[in-house]
Design an enzyme around this catalytic site. Structure first.
Site, PDB file in Angstrom:
ATOM      1  N   ARG A 278      47.699  41.509  72.419  1.00 43.69           N
ATOM      2  CA  ARG A 278      47.100  41.949  71.167  1.00 43.69           C
ATOM      3  C   ARG A 278      48.103  41.789  70.030  1.00 43.69           C
ATOM      4  NH1 ARG A 278      43.169  41.668  73.736  1.00 43.69           N
ATOM      5  NH2 ARG A 278      41.512  43.193  74.074  1.00 43.69           N
TER       6      ARG A 278
ATOM      7  N   ASP B  45      48.973  33.810  70.471  1.00 41.44           N
ATOM      8  CA  ASP B  45      47.572  33.637  70.876  1.00 41.44           C
ATOM      9  C   ASP B  45      46.737  34.821  70.409  1.00 41.44           C
ATOM     10  OD1 ASP B  45      45.527  32.118  72.253  1.00 41.44           O
ATOM     11  OD2 ASP B  45      45.513  33.704  73.760  1.00 41.44           O
TER      12      ASP B  45
ATOM     13  N   GLU C 290      41.602  38.998  63.739  1.00 46.45           N
ATOM     14  CA  GLU C 290      40.990  37.821  64.373  1.00 46.45           C
ATOM     15  C   GLU C 290      39.564  37.640  63.880  1.00 46.45           C
ATOM     16  OE1 GLU C 290      41.463  37.955  68.620  1.00 46.45           O
ATOM     17  OE2 GLU C 290      43.624  37.827  68.472  1.00 46.45           O
TER      18      GLU C 290
ATOM     19  N   HIS D  53      43.320  33.020  70.242  1.00 50.03           N
ATOM     20  CA  HIS D  53      42.969  33.994  71.314  1.00 50.03           C
ATOM     21  C   HIS D  53      42.171  33.277  72.405  1.00 50.03           C
ATOM     22  CE1 HIS D  53      42.680  38.538  72.107  1.00 50.03           C
ATOM     23  NE2 HIS D  53      42.504  37.886  73.247  1.00 50.03           N
TER      24      HIS D  53
ATOM     25  N   GLY E 284      43.807  31.941  75.348  1.00 56.26           N
ATOM     26  CA  GLY E 284      44.601  31.742  76.566  1.00 56.26           C
ATOM     27  C   GLY E 284      43.830  31.989  77.852  1.00 56.26           C
ATOM     28  N   ALA E 285      42.819  32.862  77.799  1.00 59.66           N
ATOM     29  CA  ALA E 285      42.116  33.222  79.041  1.00 59.66           C
ATOM     30  C   ALA E 285      40.695  32.691  79.090  1.00 59.66           C
ATOM     31  CB  ALA E 285      42.098  34.738  79.194  1.00 59.66           C
TER      32      ALA E 285
HETATM   33  C1  OXD Z   1      40.771  40.827  76.871  1.00 59.74           C
HETATM   34  C2  OXD Z   1      41.115  39.659  76.038  1.00 59.74           C
HETATM   35  O1  OXD Z   1      41.250  41.927  76.602  1.00 59.74           O
HETATM   36  O2  OXD Z   1      40.470  38.598  76.196  1.00 59.74           O
HETATM   37  O3  OXD Z   1      39.990  40.656  77.825  1.00 59.74           O
HETATM   38  O4  OXD Z   1      42.021  39.742  75.217  1.00 59.74           O
END
Ligand code: OXD
Length: 314
Positions: free
Chosen positions: A227, A251, A256, A275, A277-278
């Protein structure tokens, strides 16, 4: 008693969740909107939410399952006052986030932005760059992604330091030294890469402040994928502009989407990713698996997984 599952679930996933729920009635809706539930009064659980909006229209709620790993958006004062059980999807994105951090570490350490610029100009630009091997990474937050990153960093022959709020009684594999919250500056002082993986909570907001950047090595890189807001952006900008640190890979951002006029976009020593990365199919699959397991447990009256410590904020 019924359960509302929020999000876009195809027929197979819906069938899987209905089976997991046992005898519970399950309704699916794109969002937590009480007008989409046949009887909001009997809804005991809303699952898969990102934001608290709409939840106040379900008076009989006992359980909310968050779609995200980080719970900062969900844990508003109103939600905290309702004393619900809240569970998270923590762990769903740990693997790609750790990969993202490793990618940013490699790119920053090799000044890869110069290669990309040279490639656009068809310019053959060779220079000496660093290696990860032998350098130190300080991982701020030793949850799922921090722990996964520790293994990846060890595979690159790095020294691994970590900061963990919850004390550990056993050594954590791949971590050479664990500091408690009071050890932040000790960790920062030694780190060639600082990677923030911690959740945003009242305790972590603004934790990486001007004093923290001041103890970091001028050659160090700051990376954040959990975050924004954990670093004080003004202090981070100052450190980046004045050579207090060598660069950053960001990221996660305090605001945002990162506003078009944010100075972070244009700094030559910063890599900005949105944001992202996942954002992998694996994250979605793992998130769904956590939701399904918890729904089965709820139906069977068993303890839920990933219960959020609402005082701690994660
Ligand atoms: C999460 C994120 O907290 O994607 O899942 O940042």
């Amino acid at each position: 008693m019924s359960v509302l599952v929020v999000g876009l679930h195809g027929p197979e996933q819906q069938a899987e969740l209905r089976t997991a729920a046992g005898g519970l009635e399950v309704t699916f809706a794109p969002r937590a909107d009480a007008t989409l539930a046949s009887d909001p009064g009997v809804v005991r659980a809303v699952l898969g939410v990102g934001q608290p909006s709409g939840l106040s229209d379900f008076p009989g709620l006992t359980w909310v399952h968050g779609a995200a790993a980080g719970m900062d958006a969900l844990l508003t004062e109103e939600i905290l006052n309702r004393k619900l059980t809240i569970t998270s999807s923590a762990g769903n994105g740990a693997i790609p986030l750790a990969e993202h951090a490793l990618m940013l570490m490699l790119l920053l350490n090799r000044s890869a932005l110069s290669w990309f610029a040279a490639q656009r100009e068809h310019r053959w630009d060779r220079f000496t760059h660093g290696e990860l091997a032998g350098s130190t990474v300080g991982i701020v937050g030793l949850g799922h992604s921090g722990t996964d990153l520790a293994g990846k960093a060890k595979a690159c022959h790095m020294r691994v330091l970590a900061l963990a709020r919850r004390p550990r009684t056993e050594p954590v594999p791949n971590v050479d030294h664990i500091y408690g919250a009071g050890g932040l500056h000790d960790l920062l002082r030694q780190s060639d890469f600082v990677v923030v993986t911690a959740p945003l909570t009242p305790q972590t907001r603004g934790m990486i402040d001007a004093a923290a950047f001041a103890v970091m090595k001028p050659s160090a890189f700051y990376i954040c994928f959990s975050r924004g807001g954990i670093a004080d952006d003004d202090a981070l900008l100052e450190a980046l502009r004045t050579g207090g640190i060598a660069g950053a890979g960001l990221d996660a951002h305090d605001v945002e989407p990162l506003p078009p006029d944010s100075p972070f976009w244009d700094l030559e020593n910063v890599i900005v990713t949105p944001h992202n990365g996942a954002t992998s199919p694996g994250t979605a699959q793992r998130g769904f698996a956590i939701l399904a397991k918890n729904l089965r447990r709820f139906g069977a009256g068993e303890p839920l997984l990933n219960i959020v410590d609402q005082e701690a904020g994660y």
